[in-house]
Design a protein around this motif. Structure first.
Motif, PDB file in Angstrom:
ATOM      1  N   ARG A  74      24.807  43.787  42.842  1.00  0.00           N
ATOM      2  CA  ARG A  74      25.487  42.508  42.966  1.00  0.00           C
ATOM      3  C   ARG A  74      26.799  42.579  42.195  1.00  0.00           C
ATOM      4  O   ARG A  74      26.866  43.180  41.125  1.00  0.00           O
ATOM      5  CB  ARG A  74      24.632  41.397  42.426  1.00  0.00           C
ATOM      6  N   PHE A  75      27.794  41.923  42.690  1.00  0.00           N
ATOM      7  CA  PHE A  75      29.108  41.906  42.042  1.00  0.00           C
ATOM      8  C   PHE A  75      29.105  40.875  40.927  1.00  0.00           C
ATOM      9  O   PHE A  75      28.794  39.707  41.154  1.00  0.00           O
ATOM     10  CB  PHE A  75      30.205  41.578  43.072  1.00  0.00           C
ATOM     11  N   ALA A  76      29.447  41.329  39.734  1.00  0.00           N
ATOM     12  CA  ALA A  76      29.536  40.430  38.585  1.00  0.00           C
ATOM     13  C   ALA A  76      31.010  40.376  38.163  1.00  0.00           C
ATOM     14  O   ALA A  76      31.602  41.405  37.833  1.00  0.00           O
ATOM     15  CB  ALA A  76      28.690  40.941  37.441  1.00  0.00           C
ATOM     16  N   PRO A  77      31.639  39.205  38.192  1.00  0.00           N
ATOM     17  CA  PRO A  77      33.056  39.122  37.825  1.00  0.00           C
ATOM     18  C   PRO A  77      33.262  39.383  36.331  1.00  0.00           C
ATOM     19  O   PRO A  77      32.474  38.950  35.492  1.00  0.00           O
ATOM     20  CB  PRO A  77      33.446  37.693  38.180  1.00  0.00           C
ATOM     21  N   GLU A  78      34.337  40.157  36.021  1.00  0.00           N
ATOM     22  CA  GLU A  78      34.678  40.491  34.639  1.00  0.00           C
ATOM     23  C   GLU A  78      36.147  40.158  34.383  1.00  0.00           C
ATOM     24  O   GLU A  78      36.966  40.206  35.295  1.00  0.00           O
ATOM     25  CB  GLU A  78      34.478  41.992  34.369  1.00  0.00           C
ATOM     26  N   VAL A  79      36.422  39.872  33.148  1.00  0.00           N
ATOM     27  CA  VAL A  79      37.806  39.644  32.731  1.00  0.00           C
ATOM     28  C   VAL A  79      38.260  40.902  31.991  1.00  0.00           C
ATOM     29  O   VAL A  79      37.617  41.332  31.028  1.00  0.00           O
ATOM     30  CB  VAL A  79      37.923  38.404  31.819  1.00  0.00           C
TER      31      VAL A  79
END
Length: 130
Positions: A8-13
């Motif tokens: 699953r794609f997990a958004p990161e900064v």
């Protein structure tokens, strides 16, 4: 048949460059704070009856296109220039003259003044226009 995604794609900064930015900001503010005027406190200084000898003195020597010599806006003949410089710089350790010479004068006029300054160990600075 059910197709399932494995990851699953997990958004990161992306914060890796924030360290560099903070370092440059800190450096900038340190440099600016040292350039600020430290004399922000207004004081009434006491007066003294005896004066001290000056360490530095700077005068302006101007020569116009008619070969009239001026020491700080006071006209003076060339023959008296050397004695006048001696009296002005008497007791001063670091002597400086700012030369303001008209561009139409001969080079010999400038050399004559520079020789007077070299005899008395006076630093000469030539003022120019942009």
């Amino acid at each position: 048949m059910k197709i399932r995604r494995k990851a699953r794609f997990a958004p990161e900064v992306f914060t890796h460059s924030l360290n560099d930015i903070m370092f440059f900001l800190l450096l900038f503010f340190l440099i600016i704070s040292t350039m600020s005027n430290p004399n922000v406190i207004k004081l009434m200084l006491p007066k003294a009856s005896a004066t001290q000898q000056m360490y530095k003195k700077q005068i302006t020597l101007s020569i116009d296109d008619k070969k009239v010599y001026y020491i700080d806006k006071t006209p003076i003949p060339f023959e008296q220039l050397e004695t006048e410089l001696k009296t002005i710089f008497e007791g001063v350790e670091e002597r400086t003259i700012v030369l303001r010479v008209d561009k139409n004068l001969a080079v010999q006029d400038l050399v004559d003044v520079l020789e007077l300054g070299a005899k008395q160990d006076i630093k000469m600075v030539m003022a120019t226009a942009k």
